[in-house]
Design a protein around this motif. Structure first.
Motif, PDB file in Angstrom:
ATOM      1  N   TYR A   4     -27.535   2.531 -30.475  1.00  0.00           N
ATOM      2  CA  TYR A   4     -26.885   2.666 -31.760  1.00  0.00           C
ATOM      3  C   TYR A   4     -26.624   4.145 -32.055  1.00  0.00           C
ATOM      4  O   TYR A   4     -27.283   5.031 -31.516  1.00  0.00           O
ATOM      5  N   LYS A   5     -25.658   4.390 -32.928  1.00  0.00           N
ATOM      6  CA  LYS A   5     -25.277   5.755 -33.263  1.00  0.00           C
ATOM      7  C   LYS A   5     -25.547   6.006 -34.746  1.00  0.00           C
ATOM      8  O   LYS A   5     -25.258   5.159 -35.592  1.00  0.00           O
ATOM      9  N   LYS A   6     -26.124   7.164 -35.042  1.00  0.00           N
ATOM     10  CA  LYS A   6     -26.473   7.521 -36.410  1.00  0.00           C
ATOM     11  C   LYS A   6     -25.382   8.382 -37.033  1.00  0.00           C
ATOM     12  O   LYS A   6     -24.905   9.351 -36.423  1.00  0.00           O
ATOM     13  N   TYR A 105     -22.772   1.602 -35.638  1.00  0.00           N
ATOM     14  CA  TYR A 105     -23.141   2.787 -36.413  1.00  0.00           C
ATOM     15  C   TYR A 105     -24.154   2.438 -37.497  1.00  0.00           C
ATOM     16  O   TYR A 105     -24.003   1.451 -38.230  1.00  0.00           O
ATOM     17  N   HIS A 106     -25.188   3.286 -37.584  1.00  0.00           N
ATOM     18  CA  HIS A 106     -26.234   3.171 -38.593  1.00  0.00           C
ATOM     19  C   HIS A 106     -26.192   4.385 -39.520  1.00  0.00           C
ATOM     20  O   HIS A 106     -25.712   5.458 -39.132  1.00  0.00           O
ATOM     21  N   SER A 108     -28.327   7.383 -41.380  1.00  0.00           N
ATOM     22  CA  SER A 108     -29.525   8.150 -41.040  1.00  0.00           C
ATOM     23  C   SER A 108     -30.667   7.823 -41.994  1.00  0.00           C
ATOM     24  O   SER A 108     -30.432   7.507 -43.181  1.00  0.00           O
ATOM     25  N   GLN A 111     -30.967   8.619 -46.044  1.00  0.00           N
ATOM     26  CA  GLN A 111     -29.668   8.583 -46.721  1.00  0.00           C
ATOM     27  C   GLN A 111     -29.807   7.753 -47.993  1.00  0.00           C
ATOM     28  O   GLN A 111     -30.444   6.699 -47.999  1.00  0.00           O
ATOM     29  N   ASN A 176     -32.354  -0.716 -39.184  1.00  0.00           N
ATOM     30  CA  ASN A 176     -31.565  -1.075 -37.991  1.00  0.00           C
ATOM     31  C   ASN A 176     -30.316  -1.879 -38.352  1.00  0.00           C
ATOM     32  O   ASN A 176     -29.844  -2.668 -37.555  1.00  0.00           O
ATOM     33  N   CYS A 178     -26.230  -2.191 -39.388  1.00  0.00           N
ATOM     34  CA  CYS A 178     -24.965  -1.500 -39.148  1.00  0.00           C
ATOM     35  C   CYS A 178     -24.128  -1.459 -40.420  1.00  0.00           C
ATOM     36  O   CYS A 178     -24.300  -2.281 -41.336  1.00  0.00           O
TER      37      CYS A 178
END
Length: 235
Positions: A4-6, A105-106, A108, A111, A176, A178
Motif C-alpha cells: 500500500y502507498k501512504k 492509497y492510504h 498517513s 492525519q 489499513n 483505502c
C-alpha cells in the motif's frame, strides 16, 4: 504480499487571518493566529475571515498538491464522480469500492479529517463506542466544509433534532483502509476524501459547544445551536 502507498500528512496549522475584514494582512497587530482545528472551530461562526486562509493553506501546501497530482494521474471510471451525485445506486457500491481499493492509497497516521454529520448508530455516541463503516463515507480535510454540511443538513432535513455534530477523525497508526481524493475543479472548498467501508471508527471524547445561527438561515429561528465535537480514531 500486498503493498500500500501512504499519502503525505497534510497539516495546515498554524495560519494567520485578518481580525477585521478591512484589515491589511501584513499589519501584524491586526492578525490573529490559528494553531489548531479547535481554535478554528471556536472562531468559525464569529469571524468568516478565518475560512479563506485555512482553505488556501491546505490548497497551496506541498503535501496536498502531491495528493492532487497522484489522483489526477490515476485512471478512473465514471463511478468515482457518480458517487457524488444524488441517487447513486447501492448495487454499484462494490464496483466503486473495488476501484478505490485497487489504487491502494492510504492516509498517513495522525492525519485529521472531518465529517459533518451524526454518529450513525445513536446520533451522539458514548466514549469508547465504535462502529464499522457499511458504506463509503465522505470526509474532508477542511473543517469549514464539514461544519457547513452539518449546519445545512440540520436546516434542510433534521429540524426535529436540537443539535448538530462534527466527527473529527484521527487516523490510527495501524489503519489499513483505502481512500479516494477528489479534485477541486468543481468544488474547491470541499477537499473531499472518500473512505471505503472496511474502516472502524471509535469515539474518544465528546465536547459540546454553542454555534451562532443566523435567524435567516435556520427555519427554527434559533440564535444558537449546540454542536457536539466527536473526537474519534479511525483504523
Amino acid at each position: 504480499m500486498e503493498t500500500y502507498k501512504k499519502l503525505p500528512l497534510v497539516n495546515p496549522y498554524p495560519f494567520f487571518y485578518s481580525k477585521k475584514s478591512n484589515d491589511y494582512l501584513d499589519m501584524e497587530d491586526h492578525l490573529g493566529k490559528v494553531d489548531n482545528y479547535n481554535k478554528f472551530i471556536s472562531l468559525w461562526d464569529k469571524n468568516l475571515s478565518v475560512t479563506g486562509p485555512l482553505k488556501n493553506k491546505i490548497k497551496r501546501s506541498r503535501e496536498y498538491k502531491t495528493w492532487q497530482k497522484i489522483y489526477n494521474g490515476l485512471s478512473r471510471s465514471s463511478l468515482i464522480d457518480g458517487y457524488r451525485c444524488d441517487g447513486f445506486p447501492k448495487l454499484l457500491w462494490s464496483d466503486l469500492i473495488k476501484e478505490i481499493n485497487d489504487n491502494r492509497y492510504h492516509l498517513s497516521p495522525n492525519q485529521t479529517i472531518f465529517h459533518g454529520g451524526y454518529w450513525p448508530t445513536t446520533g451522539i455516541p458514548t466514549v469508547g463506542e465504535k462502529f464499522s463503516l457499511n458504506r463509503p463515507l465522505s470526509t474532508t480535510l477542511n473543517p469549514d466544509s464539514a461544519l457547513w454540511h452539518s449546519k445545512s443538513d440540520y436546516d434542510e432535513e433534521d429540524r426535529y433534532r436540537t443539535y448538530i455534530s462534527l466527527i473529527i477523525l484521527h487516523v490510527a497508526n495501524d489503519s489499513n483502509f483505502c481512500v479516494h481524493v477528489y479534485d477541486n475543479e468543481k468544488n474547491e472548498n470541499e477537499m473531499e476524501v472518500l473512505i471505503v467501508p472496511n474502516a472502524t471508527i471509535q469515539c474518544q471524547s465528546i465536547t459540546p459547544i454553542q454555534l451562532y445561527i443566523d435567524p435567516n438561515f435556520s427555519k427554527e429561528n434559533k440564535d444558537e445551536l449546540t454542536c457536539y465535537l466527536i473526537e474519534s480514531t479511525i483504523r
